[in-house]
Design a protein around this motif. Structure first.
Motif, short mmCIF file in Angstrom:
data_model
loop_
_atom_site.label_atom_id
_atom_site.label_comp_id
_atom_site.label_asym_id
_atom_site.label_seq_id
_atom_site.Cartn_x
_atom_site.Cartn_y
_atom_site.Cartn_z
N ALA A 176 -60.34 -7.11 -26.14
CA ALA A 176 -59.42 -8.09 -26.73
C ALA A 176 -58.51 -8.68 -25.66
O ALA A 176 -58.24 -8.05 -24.63
N PRO A 177 -58.00 -9.90 -25.88
CA PRO A 177 -56.95 -10.42 -25.00
C PRO A 177 -55.64 -9.69 -25.31
O PRO A 177 -55.23 -9.61 -26.47
N VAL A 178 -54.99 -9.18 -24.30
CA VAL A 178 -53.73 -8.46 -24.45
C VAL A 178 -52.66 -9.21 -23.66
O VAL A 178 -52.75 -9.31 -22.43
N LEU A 179 -51.69 -9.76 -24.35
CA LEU A 179 -50.62 -10.51 -23.70
C LEU A 179 -49.34 -9.69 -23.71
O LEU A 179 -48.77 -9.44 -24.77
N LEU A 180 -48.91 -9.26 -22.53
CA LEU A 180 -47.61 -8.61 -22.39
C LEU A 180 -46.59 -9.71 -22.12
O LEU A 180 -46.39 -10.14 -20.98
N ALA A 181 -45.97 -10.17 -23.19
CA ALA A 181 -45.00 -11.27 -23.11
C ALA A 181 -43.59 -10.72 -23.27
O ALA A 181 -42.76 -11.30 -23.97
N CYS A 182 -43.33 -9.61 -22.61
CA CYS A 182 -42.05 -8.92 -22.74
C CYS A 182 -41.04 -9.49 -21.76
O CYS A 182 -40.21 -8.77 -21.19
N LEU A 235 -56.04 -8.89 -19.59
CA LEU A 235 -54.62 -8.55 -19.60
C LEU A 235 -53.85 -9.73 -19.03
O LEU A 235 -54.11 -10.17 -17.90
N TYR A 236 -52.90 -10.25 -19.79
CA TYR A 236 -52.23 -11.49 -19.42
C TYR A 236 -50.71 -11.34 -19.45
O TYR A 236 -50.15 -10.51 -20.17
N HIS A 237 -50.04 -12.21 -18.66
CA HIS A 237 -48.63 -12.51 -18.79
C HIS A 237 -48.53 -13.98 -19.21
O HIS A 237 -49.51 -14.74 -19.06
#
Length: 339
Positions: free
Chosen positions: A127-133, A313-315
């Motif tokens: 899956a695409p995982v966006l860590l937008a923290c 894994l994305y930002h």
């Protein structure tokens, strides 16, 4: 990977959707995409139902983060799972990986992302995982990277954010703030080319806010520092948060939210230079955060054109063009000034 039997690849589950920021995000998504299927997820079905009715063409669902299936009906799946609450069990990320949904987290500090990174590493193609923290889901980082394009060599980036003490948000947001301030004894930042744990001499910085008032901020453990450092050659990057009274309240108006971006380096013409950029929203942090999430969702699901994001894994800055973010922020009420 399980087969989807309910929902579509262009559908969204907002976990914590009845909260202050989650509900604002649902309304923002509805304004941008009138036909997007939205599920308002929460523990209290009555509250979720009330928000779903306000949003329109949305439905409430009860979500239980202590269960691997989130307590959802068998076979139910979504195009994206948006997290507006802290999930200590990582149930939502596992659910997203099982169903192939894009996963967006906005509640995790830089020093506590290891469990999510490890789950992605274990199943990198699920899956695409966006860590937008990041601060307000990239509302500081993406503009900073946009303005950095005016430099041939960027040397330092200093961001100061002012969060009004009346604008901390609902219970989930307040819990995030307390956890991140209390758990992180020292903040990590980039100083003279080296990642450094801030000591007493580096932990605080005064900066001038949008009305000329000097405020004192504390280094804050957000992912903006890592994103900006990775995307530029800056030798120093720091992010300071000041909790107190915003300029609008000093004028007797309701609270706002403020971001001050200060850059220094060598400009494109070869001369050394500095620049200052200010972003202000008159309704506080919730509408800015909502825009950040909405822009991420439209990119992840391919709603604005182009293919959906591939597993990875994305930002925010690896998915969203900075100019796109600035355009969306301005369209939803953010004032952007440069000096």
């Amino acid at each position: 990977m399980t087969t989807r039997t309910q929902g579509t690849r262009q559908s969204v589950l907002i976990v914590g959707g009845s909260g202050v920021v989650g509900s604002r995000t649902a309304r923002t998504l509805r304004a941008l995409y009138p036909d997007l299927p939205i599920a308002i997820g929460g523990r209290d079905l009555a509250k979720a139902a009330a928000v779903a009715e306000q949003v329109g063409r949305a439905r409430p669902v009860r979500v239980d983060l202590e269960r691997a299936d989130l307590g959802l009906p068998a076979g139910e799946a979504y195009g994206a799972v948006l997290m507006f609450v802290k999930d200590a069990r990582m149930s939502a990320l596992r659910f997203a990986q099982e169903t192939g949904a894009a996963y967006v987290d906005i509640s995790t500090a830089a020093f506590e992302i290891a469990p999510e990174v490890a789950l992605h590493a274990a199943r990198p193609r699920s899956a695409p995982v966006l860590l937008a923290c990041h601060w307000l889901v990239g509302a500081a980082t993406l503009p900073a990277l946009h303005f950095a394009r005016g430099y041939a060599r960027l040397e330092s980036v200093a961001i100061g954010a002012v969060l009004d003490e009346q604008d901390v948000g609902g219970p989930a947001a307040y819990a995030d703030f307390e956890r991140q301030i209390g758990a992180g004894q020292k903040a990590l930042f980039l100083k003279d080319g080296a990642w450094t744990w801030a000591g007493a001499e580096d932990g605080a910085r005064s900066f001038v806010t949008v009305d000329g008032t000097e405020v004192k901020g504390q280094l804050y453990p957000v992912l903006d520092l890592m994103s900006i450092a990775a995307a530029t050659d800056a030798r120093s990057v720091r992010f300071d948060l000041a909790l107190g009274e915003t300029a609008s309240r000093r004028r007797g108006e309701p609270f706002s939210t403020e971001i001050v971006i200060e850059l220094e380096g060598v400009k494109k013409d070869g001369a050394r230079g500095r620049s200052r950029h200010e972003l202000v929203h008159p309704e506080g942090q919730a509408p800015v955060t909502a825009v950040g999430v909405a822009v991420a969702v439209e990119r992840l699901l391919g709603l604005a054109g182009g293919a959906p994001a591939a597993p990875g894994l994305y930002h925010p800055e690896t998915l969203v063009d900075p100019e796109r973010m600035l355009d969306r922020l301005a369209a939803f009420g953010t004032t952007i000034r440069s000096a």
